[in-house]
Design a protein around this motif. Structure first.
Motif, PDB file in Angstrom:
ATOM      1  N   HIS A 127      48.842  40.907  39.518  1.00  0.00           N
ATOM      2  CA  HIS A 127      47.414  40.714  39.760  1.00  0.00           C
ATOM      3  C   HIS A 127      47.129  40.319  41.209  1.00  0.00           C
ATOM      4  N   SER A 128      48.077  39.676  41.861  1.00  0.00           N
ATOM      5  CA  SER A 128      47.902  39.382  43.291  1.00  0.00           C
ATOM      6  C   SER A 128      47.882  40.669  44.099  1.00  0.00           C
ATOM      7  N   ASN A 129      48.805  41.583  43.783  1.00  0.00           N
ATOM      8  CA  ASN A 129      48.832  42.875  44.466  1.00  0.00           C
ATOM      9  C   ASN A 129      47.581  43.690  44.175  1.00  0.00           C
ATOM     10  N   LEU A 130      47.152  43.665  42.916  1.00  0.00           N
ATOM     11  CA  LEU A 130      45.952  44.416  42.533  1.00  0.00           C
ATOM     12  C   LEU A 130      44.709  43.831  43.196  1.00  0.00           C
ATOM     13  N   ALA A 131      44.635  42.501  43.242  1.00  0.00           N
ATOM     14  CA  ALA A 131      43.494  41.851  43.893  1.00  0.00           C
ATOM     15  C   ALA A 131      43.465  42.161  45.389  1.00  0.00           C
ATOM     16  N   HIS A 132      44.630  42.201  46.019  1.00  0.00           N
ATOM     17  CA  HIS A 132      44.698  42.550  47.447  1.00  0.00           C
ATOM     18  C   HIS A 132      44.265  44.000  47.666  1.00  0.00           C
ATOM     19  N   HIS A 133      44.673  44.882  46.758  1.00  0.00           N
ATOM     20  CA  HIS A 133      44.276  46.291  46.844  1.00  0.00           C
ATOM     21  C   HIS A 133      42.753  46.434  46.727  1.00  0.00           C
ATOM     22  N   LEU A 134      42.151  45.646  45.833  1.00  0.00           N
ATOM     23  CA  LEU A 134      40.692  45.673  45.682  1.00  0.00           C
ATOM     24  C   LEU A 134      40.002  45.077  46.912  1.00  0.00           C
ATOM     25  N   HIS A 135      40.607  44.022  47.456  1.00  0.00           N
ATOM     26  CA  HIS A 135      40.003  43.364  48.620  1.00  0.00           C
ATOM     27  C   HIS A 135      39.930  44.302  49.820  1.00  0.00           C
ATOM     28  N   GLU A 136      40.930  45.176  49.975  1.00  0.00           N
ATOM     29  CA  GLU A 136      40.918  46.130  51.083  1.00  0.00           C
ATOM     30  C   GLU A 136      39.716  47.065  50.993  1.00  0.00           C
ATOM     31  N   LYS A 137      39.256  47.336  49.764  1.00  0.00           N
ATOM     32  CA  LYS A 137      38.087  48.201  49.591  1.00  0.00           C
ATOM     33  C   LYS A 137      36.785  47.411  49.661  1.00  0.00           C
ATOM     34  N   VAL A 138      36.830  46.176  49.165  1.00  0.00           N
ATOM     35  CA  VAL A 138      35.611  45.371  49.107  1.00  0.00           C
ATOM     36  C   VAL A 138      35.210  44.844  50.482  1.00  0.00           C
ATOM     37  N   LYS A 139      36.184  44.584  51.354  1.00  0.00           N
ATOM     38  CA  LYS A 139      35.878  43.937  52.640  1.00  0.00           C
ATOM     39  C   LYS A 139      35.137  44.847  53.612  1.00  0.00           C
ATOM     40  N   LYS A 140      35.016  46.127  53.266  1.00  0.00           N
ATOM     41  CA  LYS A 140      34.274  47.038  54.134  1.00  0.00           C
ATOM     42  C   LYS A 140      32.803  46.634  54.176  1.00  0.00           C
ATOM     43  N   LEU A 141      32.192  46.816  55.327  1.00  0.00           N
ATOM     44  CA  LEU A 141      30.795  46.427  55.523  1.00  0.00           C
ATOM     45  C   LEU A 141      29.868  47.193  54.591  1.00  0.00           C
ATOM     46  N   THR A 142      30.194  48.450  54.314  1.00  0.00           N
ATOM     47  CA  THR A 142      29.321  49.272  53.475  1.00  0.00           C
ATOM     48  C   THR A 142      29.228  48.739  52.054  1.00  0.00           C
ATOM     49  N   PHE A 143      30.281  48.082  51.555  1.00  0.00           N
ATOM     50  CA  PHE A 143      30.263  47.560  50.186  1.00  0.00           C
ATOM     51  C   PHE A 143      29.263  46.412  50.063  1.00  0.00           C
ATOM     52  N   ASP A 144      29.360  45.432  50.955  1.00  0.00           N
ATOM     53  CA  ASP A 144      28.419  44.307  50.918  1.00  0.00           C
ATOM     54  C   ASP A 144      26.988  44.779  51.162  1.00  0.00           C
ATOM     55  N   GLN A 145      26.828  45.776  52.017  1.00  0.00           N
ATOM     56  CA  GLN A 145      25.490  46.306  52.284  1.00  0.00           C
ATOM     57  C   GLN A 145      24.919  46.963  51.029  1.00  0.00           C
ATOM     58  N   LYS A 146      25.768  47.665  50.289  1.00  0.00           N
ATOM     59  CA  LYS A 146      25.328  48.312  49.051  1.00  0.00           C
ATOM     60  C   LYS A 146      24.890  47.269  48.021  1.00  0.00           C
ATOM     61  N   ILE A 147      25.652  46.167  47.904  1.00  0.00           N
ATOM     62  CA  ILE A 147      25.292  45.099  46.967  1.00  0.00           C
ATOM     63  C   ILE A 147      23.935  44.499  47.345  1.00  0.00           C
ATOM     64  N   LEU A 178      38.297  34.785  42.812  1.00  0.00           N
ATOM     65  CA  LEU A 178      39.620  35.176  42.333  1.00  0.00           C
ATOM     66  C   LEU A 178      40.738  34.692  43.263  1.00  0.00           C
ATOM     67  N   GLY A 179      40.530  34.795  44.573  1.00  0.00           N
ATOM     68  CA  GLY A 179      41.585  34.466  45.526  1.00  0.00           C
ATOM     69  C   GLY A 179      42.039  33.022  45.430  1.00  0.00           C
ATOM     70  N   SER A 180      41.090  32.087  45.388  1.00  0.00           N
ATOM     71  CA  SER A 180      41.449  30.671  45.324  1.00  0.00           C
ATOM     72  C   SER A 180      42.193  30.344  44.034  1.00  0.00           C
ATOM     73  N   TRP A 181      41.785  31.002  42.929  1.00  0.00           N
ATOM     74  CA  TRP A 181      42.446  30.738  41.648  1.00  0.00           C
ATOM     75  C   TRP A 181      43.883  31.248  41.663  1.00  0.00           C
ATOM     76  N   LEU A 182      44.111  32.442  42.205  1.00  0.00           N
ATOM     77  CA  LEU A 182      45.465  32.991  42.280  1.00  0.00           C
ATOM     78  C   LEU A 182      46.358  32.128  43.167  1.00  0.00           C
ATOM     79  N   HIS A 183      45.789  31.607  44.255  1.00  0.00           N
ATOM     80  CA  HIS A 183      46.557  30.720  45.147  1.00  0.00           C
ATOM     81  C   HIS A 183      46.963  29.443  44.409  1.00  0.00           C
TER      82      HIS A 183
END
Length: 658
Positions: free
Chosen positions: A358-378, A303-308
């Protein structure tokens, strides 16, 4: 902001207008000004059909939620509610309140029940001695167009009512809604079902078809070629996984309700000065936002590269407008040139606003996704699905730390995909109850009843299912995916694979019969035929013969005109319906050929990632899919639906560590 329906495979705009006319007729049944009292669960779906201005225009001067005391001396009250015992008691309470007031208020009460009035409704009102004071009527809204390819009943309680409480009246609602689609778009020739409740719905449709008046259906070629119904309990693995599409991850981390997401006002702010704004803001998520329509099925890592890139394009268009001759020499420009500049500037500005949101919303989601626990859960979820490592210790470590619903869905995923020792599973259940509270003992029991927590006494079929349905793909290209497995970064949703395998000409009983038998519930397939009158068939054949003779005797052009007329007659549909462009709801490909239209119905809910996967199937196999569902779901919602609403909260004990 209503969804854009002009590009649909069938004319969903007419379907929405028909439902709107039913609402208009309901409110117009009382001529004078009235008070409208709504069930809370209907407020959202009603807002997708009728704007507040429309309700006001029809005389609904005051609008309340059911259960809130009504003020004012208006003589007319209209209730719009679902057929539950609690709601009928609230209706009776309002009538009794008006009778006991001093002086008593005489009102006219009209109760509209959706989808239909049941005997339970009548009995409750009769026992409360108000049946003679109210007028009971049914109003069926059916499938609500959520987007150009998505329909929904928007009944959040459906999964619990049908699959846990065995309230099978919800099956009638789905069957009746499909019959309504057949009235608009013709009788669906092929019906396929997987799951006990889906098979029951197909049999209901067949019975309703026999009892219905044949004159109501348009004879000829139907606009929907096939209908596939799938029970949610047929695939309980997919909703328990974390969705990875943009639309899906919004639902996972924030929550989507009636195609709308509620966020802090600072997320939607466009200026730095208003970033500290308090309160809530709502973002509408449908095809009216053309930018969202383009990115909703993207994997969130792409998503990030496309928005850029999109931001660069918008900036370039702004510069083109500023450097145009009409702007530089405004005094010498014509009115037509200035009008063209304003039009371009308006379009670019609207796209810039969507991009900012959508840039603001994507940034808001990124703040939650970048946590280590999220990637570990996936990673742990994928490990459970593909059996690569031990994950029981990870689930145990979350007891008392993570959210109850997150841990509950991991327990479901574990039992669905692994053979767990009974003693080990009992230990995890005990930890779960002691960590979160004894009231959740009933939640675990309910999850076992619906099959969310698999029966450990039976052999686990998941490894075989995974291989037979090809549910894993190595090295998935997230930017230009060529398979539906990109929505979970390698895992292909089982329900979407079922839809993919339904393409076989032999149907359920052909190539993948053995694979389908591994899944819960029976598989069923049947055909339907449109009832066409004999005189109509004879007339069609006669016209066809006349057009051939005319083409030989009177010339080619006259014959072509007569042939078009014959096609219209034999198909039994108006010329507008058969010759409309793809933009206006046709189902044609870029080469002009008609694409097959498939209706996929999820009984019990569908995830947004599954919708993205089915859209990808349409691109891969040159088909138009329409996804219909009872509600939108995910793992948290399924676990939450199993909570006992009347159970008192027990104090959670300290977790025992062994």
């Amino acid at each position: 902001m209503a969804a854009q329906l002009e590009g649909a495979a069938v004319d969903l705009l007419a379907l929405r207008e028909h439902t709107r006319s039913a609402i208009t007729k309901m409110l117009s049944s009382v001529k004078q000004d009235k008070i409208l009292i709504l069930d809370k669960t209907i407020t959202g779906p009603l807002g997708m059909l009728a704007e507040m201005a429309m309700l006001k225009r029809l005389g609904a001067g005051q609008i309340y939620h059911l259960g809130i005391p009504v003020s004012g001396e208006n003589k007319n009250i209209i209730f719009l509610t679902r057929p539950t015992i609690q709601n009928m008691h609230k209706v009776a309470d309002q009538v009794h309140k008006d009778c006991r007031s001093k002086p008593p208020i005489e009102r006219k009460y009209v109760v509209f029940v959706t989808p239909r009035v049941t005997k339970v409704c009548t009995k409750v009102l009769k026992d409360r001695a108000v049946l003679g004071d109210v007028t009971l009527k049914s109003v069926h809204m059916g499938f609500i167009p959520v987007d150009s390819d998505v329909l929904s009943l928007e009944t959040d309680h459906y999964f619990r009512d049908v699959f846990l409480n065995f309230d099978l009246s919800g099956l009638w609602d789905v069957a009746h809604s499909i019959m309504k689609l057949e009235l608009f778009f013709g009788v669906i020739p092929v019906l396929k079902a997987k799951g006990e409740h889906s098979c029951s719905i197909v049999r209901m449709i067949k019975r309703m078809q026999k009892e219905a008046n044949p004159d109501l259906y348009l004879p000829g070629v139907p606009e929907i070629d096939e209908c596939v119904l799938i029970d949610r309990t047929t695939d309980m693995v997919t909703p328990m996984l974390t969705q990875m599409t943009y639309e899906g991850i919004i639902d996972e981390l924030i929550g989507v309700k009636n195609s709308c997401v509620e966020v802090d006002a600072s997320v939607t702010s466009t200026s730095k000065a208003s970033k500290n704004r308090r309160g809530k803001s709502f973002i509408k998520l449908n095809s009216e936002d053309h930018l969202y329509q383009e990115i909703r099925d993207f994997h969130y890592r792409n998503l990030g590269s496309w928005l850029h890139q999109k931001a660069g394009e918008v900036r370039k268009r702004y510069n083109e407008v500023k450097s145009s001759k009409a702007v530089k020499s405004a005094s010498e420009s014509t009115i037509v040139q200035m009008k063209d500049v304003v039009k371009k500037l308006k379009t670019t500005s609207a796209e810039h606003n969507y991009l900012q949101t959508h840039s603001n919303l994507a940034h808001h989601l990124h703040e939650k996704v970048k946590k280590l626990t999220f990637d570990q859960k996936i990673d742990k979820e994928m490990a459970m699905v593909f059996g690569s490592e031990n994950v029981e210790d990870y689930i145990e470590s979350l007891m008392g730390k993570g959210e109850m619903r997150k841990v509950g869905r991991l327990l479901c995923l574990l039992t669905q995909c692994r053979s767990v020792y009974p003693k080990r599973l009992a230990f995890l259940f005990n930890e779960f109850i002691q960590s979160f509270g004894y009231q959740y003992m009933f939640t675990l029991q309910n999850l076992q009843s619906i099959g969310g927590i698999a029966d450990i006494n039976k052999r686990c079929q998941w490894p075989t299912i995974r291989k037979r349905f090809n549910l894993w793909t190595e090295n998935v290209n997230l930017k230009q995916p060529k398979d539906i497995s990109y929505v979970y970064a390698g895992y292909a949703p089982l329900s979407a694979r079922i839809v993919e395998y339904s393409r076989d000409k032999g149907g359920w009983g052909s190539t993948h019969k053995d694979a389908l038998e591994l899944l819960p519930g029976p598989a069923y397939q049947t055909t339907q035929h449109t009832a066409v009158k004999r005189w109509y068939v004879c007339m069609s054949k006669c016209v066809y013969v006349v057009c051939i003779v005319c083409s030989v005797v009177c010339g080619v052009w006259f014959g072509v005109c007569m042939h078009v007329y014959a096609v219209v007659m034999t198909d039994g549909t108006c010329m507008v319906r058969r010759s409309k462009s793809p933009r206006m709801g046709g189902s044609s490909s870029s080469e002009g050929k008609r694409l097959p239209v498939i209706l996929v119905v999820f009984v019990g809910g569908v995830t947004y990632a599954e919708i993205s996967a089915i859209r990808k199937l349409g691109q891969l196999y040159k088909r138009r899919y329409i996804i219909a569902t009872t509600n939108f779901t995910n793992g948290d919602k399924i676990v939450g639906a199993m909570l006992e609403p009347n159970m008192k909260k027990a104090k959670a004990g300290t977790a025992s560590r062994r």
